[in-house]
Design a protein around this motif. Sequence first.
Motif, short mmCIF file in Angstrom:
data_model
loop_
_atom_site.label_atom_id
_atom_site.label_comp_id
_atom_site.label_asym_id
_atom_site.label_seq_id
_atom_site.Cartn_x
_atom_site.Cartn_y
_atom_site.Cartn_z
N MET A 73 -6.11 -9.31 6.98
CA MET A 73 -5.30 -8.26 7.54
C MET A 73 -5.77 -6.92 6.99
SD MET A 73 -1.26 -7.99 7.75
CE MET A 73 -0.55 -6.41 7.90
N GLN A 74 -5.90 -5.95 7.86
CA GLN A 74 -6.38 -4.64 7.43
C GLN A 74 -5.25 -3.84 6.78
OE1 GLN A 74 -8.14 -2.98 10.94
NE2 GLN A 74 -10.03 -4.11 10.66
N VAL A 75 -5.55 -3.24 5.66
CA VAL A 75 -4.55 -2.54 4.87
C VAL A 75 -3.91 -1.39 5.65
CG1 VAL A 75 -4.17 -1.21 2.77
CG2 VAL A 75 -5.61 -3.24 2.71
N GLU A 76 -4.66 -0.72 6.53
CA GLU A 76 -4.07 0.40 7.26
C GLU A 76 -2.91 -0.03 8.16
OE1 GLU A 76 -7.88 -0.52 9.67
OE2 GLU A 76 -7.37 -0.37 7.57
N TYR A 77 -2.83 -1.31 8.50
CA TYR A 77 -1.71 -1.81 9.28
C TYR A 77 -0.46 -1.94 8.43
CZ TYR A 77 -5.34 -3.09 12.68
OH TYR A 77 -6.39 -3.08 13.55
N ILE A 78 -0.61 -1.93 7.13
CA ILE A 78 0.53 -2.07 6.22
C ILE A 78 1.29 -0.75 6.08
CG2 ILE A 78 1.16 -2.54 3.81
CD1 ILE A 78 0.29 -5.00 5.33
N ASN A 79 0.58 0.37 6.15
CA ASN A 79 1.22 1.67 5.91
C ASN A 79 2.45 1.94 6.77
OD1 ASN A 79 -0.45 2.34 3.77
ND2 ASN A 79 -1.97 3.26 5.12
N PRO A 80 2.46 1.61 8.07
CA PRO A 80 3.68 1.84 8.84
C PRO A 80 4.88 1.05 8.30
CG PRO A 80 1.83 1.56 10.32
CD PRO A 80 1.33 1.22 8.94
N PHE A 81 4.65 -0.13 7.75
CA PHE A 81 5.74 -0.92 7.20
C PHE A 81 6.24 -0.31 5.89
CE2 PHE A 81 3.55 -3.74 10.08
CZ PHE A 81 4.60 -4.27 10.81
N ILE A 82 5.31 0.20 5.08
CA ILE A 82 5.71 0.87 3.83
C ILE A 82 6.53 2.11 4.16
CG2 ILE A 82 4.85 2.15 1.83
CD1 ILE A 82 2.40 0.21 1.86
N ARG A 83 6.05 2.90 5.11
CA ARG A 83 6.80 4.11 5.49
C ARG A 83 8.16 3.77 6.06
NH1 ARG A 83 1.54 5.95 6.79
NH2 ARG A 83 1.65 5.16 8.93
N SER A 84 8.23 2.74 6.90
CA SER A 84 9.51 2.41 7.52
C SER A 84 10.50 1.84 6.50
CB SER A 84 9.33 1.46 8.71
OG SER A 84 8.84 0.21 8.30
N ALA A 86 8.18 0.50 12.23
CA ALA A 86 6.75 0.23 12.08
C ALA A 86 6.11 -0.05 13.44
CB ALA A 86 6.53 -0.95 11.13
N LYS A 87 6.82 -0.79 14.28
CA LYS A 87 6.33 -1.11 15.63
C LYS A 87 5.99 0.18 16.39
CE LYS A 87 8.05 -2.64 20.02
NZ LYS A 87 9.13 -2.22 20.85
N ALA A 88 6.81 1.19 16.25
CA ALA A 88 6.58 2.46 16.96
C ALA A 88 5.27 3.11 16.52
CB ALA A 88 7.75 3.41 16.71
N GLU A 89 4.86 2.89 15.27
CA GLU A 89 3.60 3.46 14.78
C GLU A 89 2.39 2.60 15.14
OE1 GLU A 89 3.24 5.11 10.87
OE2 GLU A 89 5.41 5.10 10.62
N LEU A 90 2.63 1.38 15.57
CA LEU A 90 1.53 0.45 15.89
C LEU A 90 1.48 0.19 17.39
CD1 LEU A 90 2.22 -1.99 12.94
CD2 LEU A 90 0.23 -0.50 13.16
N GLU A 91 1.64 1.26 18.17
CA GLU A 91 1.75 1.10 19.63
C GLU A 91 0.51 0.51 20.29
OE1 GLU A 91 0.94 5.68 21.01
OE2 GLU A 91 2.96 5.14 20.38
N ASP A 92 -0.67 0.63 19.67
CA ASP A 92 -1.88 0.04 20.24
C ASP A 92 -1.77 -1.47 20.41
OD1 ASP A 92 -2.98 2.56 20.29
OD2 ASP A 92 -4.35 2.22 18.61
#
Length: 159
Positions: free
Chosen positions: A1-12, A102-108
């Motif tokens: 899993m790529q770490v940049e995908y984790i940041n939205p969850f940390i922020r949320s 987090a879902k909102a930040e991972l719209e792709d």
Amino acid sequence: MQVEYINPFIRSMTKTFDTMLGCEITRGSLILASDFKGNYDVCGVIGLSGRAQGVVVVNLSKSVALQAAATMLMMDPAEVTDLNEDVIDAVGEIANMVAGAAKAELEDFELSISLPNVVVGSPPDIRFPSEVHAIAIPFECPWGPMSIKVGFAPVHASA
């Protein structure tokens, strides 16, 4: 899993506790979930599907779950003393807010999130799909320890 995908969850997670609960949290270091030995009493579990599939687990110690529920229900924390139905509902709602933001930040990934499931018991045995290398992020707050575990992988279209 790529770490940049984790940041939205940390922020949320940080925003949910700060904005919705008025509780400042401090993040620890990222750890492979399989190596993380956090011992928590209640977990909100949400499935992710779409162009990626996986799971988000919001792990709370009993003290955090009780205080968060009391805050959400505008009750005196002394009145909330066990992991009752109100606390379970509050934990599910926290997991839902964290996953939704987090879902909102991972719209792709065009993600859909499942309804939250709440697991009570220590230690809960929540497993990720074998092809997913989940990441755990511990947090501390004045109410006690908590963490979030995130594991998802992009779905590859078949030819």
